[in-house]
Design an enzyme around this catalytic site. Sequence first.
Site, short mmCIF file in Angstrom:
data_model
loop_
_atom_site.label_atom_id
_atom_site.label_comp_id
_atom_site.label_asym_id
_atom_site.label_seq_id
_atom_site.Cartn_x
_atom_site.Cartn_y
_atom_site.Cartn_z
N LYS A 11 -14.23 -16.69 -29.63
CA LYS A 11 -13.44 -15.07 -29.63
C LYS A 11 -12.72 -14.70 -28.21
O LYS A 11 -13.32 -15.04 -27.70
CB LYS A 11 -14.50 -14.40 -30.58
CG LYS A 11 -14.29 -14.69 -31.97
CD LYS A 11 -15.45 -13.41 -32.19
CE LYS A 11 -15.47 -13.86 -33.99
NZ LYS A 11 -16.37 -12.84 -34.65
N TYR A 51 -8.65 -13.90 -41.88
CA TYR A 51 -9.63 -12.82 -41.85
C TYR A 51 -9.12 -11.58 -43.04
O TYR A 51 -9.40 -11.10 -43.63
CB TYR A 51 -9.74 -11.32 -40.79
CG TYR A 51 -10.47 -11.91 -39.73
CD1 TYR A 51 -12.31 -12.66 -40.15
CD2 TYR A 51 -10.25 -12.55 -38.13
CE1 TYR A 51 -12.92 -12.92 -38.69
CE2 TYR A 51 -11.29 -12.84 -37.72
CZ TYR A 51 -13.05 -13.43 -37.97
OH TYR A 51 -13.65 -13.78 -36.91
N PHE A 59 -12.40 -2.14 -40.58
CA PHE A 59 -12.30 -2.78 -39.42
C PHE A 59 -11.07 -3.53 -39.35
O PHE A 59 -11.55 -4.40 -37.97
CB PHE A 59 -13.88 -3.30 -38.58
CG PHE A 59 -14.28 -4.36 -39.78
CD1 PHE A 59 -13.38 -5.89 -39.65
CD2 PHE A 59 -15.60 -3.63 -40.60
CE1 PHE A 59 -14.38 -6.56 -40.36
CE2 PHE A 59 -15.87 -5.25 -41.24
CZ PHE A 59 -14.95 -6.15 -41.30
N ARG A 87 -25.01 -21.16 -38.15
CA ARG A 87 -25.34 -20.05 -38.57
C ARG A 87 -26.41 -19.05 -37.84
O ARG A 87 -26.40 -18.49 -36.72
CB ARG A 87 -24.82 -19.35 -39.55
CG ARG A 87 -23.67 -19.79 -40.58
CD ARG A 87 -23.06 -18.21 -40.82
NE ARG A 87 -23.18 -17.14 -40.93
CZ ARG A 87 -22.24 -16.51 -40.93
NH1 ARG A 87 -20.59 -16.76 -40.12
NH2 ARG A 87 -22.49 -14.88 -40.99
N THR A 93 -24.67 -10.44 -36.70
CA THR A 93 -23.17 -9.82 -36.39
C THR A 93 -23.11 -9.03 -35.04
O THR A 93 -21.96 -9.41 -34.27
CB THR A 93 -22.40 -9.68 -37.41
OG1 THR A 93 -22.80 -10.40 -38.69
CG2 THR A 93 -21.02 -9.44 -37.93
N ARG A 104 -24.98 -14.58 -29.50
CA ARG A 104 -24.71 -13.28 -29.69
C ARG A 104 -25.52 -12.94 -28.92
O ARG A 104 -25.21 -11.56 -28.47
CB ARG A 104 -24.01 -13.03 -31.12
CG ARG A 104 -23.02 -13.68 -31.95
CD ARG A 104 -23.10 -13.66 -33.02
NE ARG A 104 -21.61 -13.93 -34.25
CZ ARG A 104 -21.64 -13.74 -35.39
NH1 ARG A 104 -22.41 -13.65 -36.31
NH2 ARG A 104 -20.55 -13.78 -35.85
N ASN A 114 -18.13 -10.11 -30.61
CA ASN A 114 -19.27 -10.55 -31.16
C ASN A 114 -19.28 -12.61 -30.81
O ASN A 114 -19.96 -13.11 -31.27
CB ASN A 114 -19.54 -10.79 -32.41
CG ASN A 114 -18.82 -10.66 -33.20
OD1 ASN A 114 -18.48 -11.51 -33.38
ND2 ASN A 114 -19.52 -10.60 -34.55
N HIS A 117 -17.17 -16.92 -34.42
CA HIS A 117 -17.48 -17.01 -35.63
C HIS A 117 -17.67 -18.38 -36.35
O HIS A 117 -17.42 -19.44 -35.16
CB HIS A 117 -15.94 -17.41 -36.06
CG HIS A 117 -15.35 -17.85 -37.55
ND1 HIS A 117 -16.01 -16.76 -38.71
CD2 HIS A 117 -15.17 -18.97 -37.58
CE1 HIS A 117 -15.50 -17.29 -39.24
NE2 HIS A 117 -14.57 -18.45 -39.02
N GLU A 128 -10.83 -23.38 -43.13
CA GLU A 128 -11.02 -22.70 -42.35
C GLU A 128 -10.64 -24.10 -41.44
O GLU A 128 -9.64 -24.14 -40.38
CB GLU A 128 -12.12 -22.02 -41.34
CG GLU A 128 -12.75 -21.09 -42.64
CD GLU A 128 -13.25 -19.76 -42.44
OE1 GLU A 128 -14.74 -20.29 -41.13
OE2 GLU A 128 -13.52 -18.80 -42.81
#
Length: 140
Positions: A11, A51, A59, A87, A93, A104, A114, A117, A128
């Site tokens: 990100k 998203y 948010f 993950r 998160t 993270r 964070n 993704h 995706e």
Amino acid sequence: MAGNRTFSIIKPDATRRNLTGAVTKKLEDAGLRVIASKRIHMTREQAEGFYAVHKERPFFGELVDFMTSGPCVVQVLEGENAMQRNRDIMGATNPAEAAPGTIRAEFAESIEANSVHGSDSDENAEIEIAHFFTEDEIVG
Ligand code: RTP
Ligand code: MG
């Protein structure tokens, strides 16, 4: 390396701090192989589409602002149980709740900024991947 594949985004908070390599090393050390990668600056349309599941969340607007605030690196990752493996190395998160050693925990700035993704199911991973890559851009 056999296995299946998942989708990852490094990100804008991470690319801004020049952490693309550091994040990628964490993924590789966790047993994932980068089989496609490109740096993009998402348009609002792309971020809103990506998203869309979160569009009713409070948010959402800020998330779209953040994801379009700078470059991202989108990647396809391959490995055994790739989705869950990714993950696990990403961590929770909220970085305050992320296990030590996770991406993270080490790199994220906040619950929003964070750093990464990762797809949350094999089905979503394929959706995706198709959002950002053609099959001829993926070299396993
Ligand atoms: P991701 O989809 O980015 O892999 O992250 P995730 O599954 O761990 O988290 P998710 O619940 O899907 O949320 C998507 C992203 O929205 C931002 N977020 N902000 N301000 C907030 O309370 C909040 N909560 C989530 C984060 O960037 C999160 O990764
Ligand atoms: Mg998610």
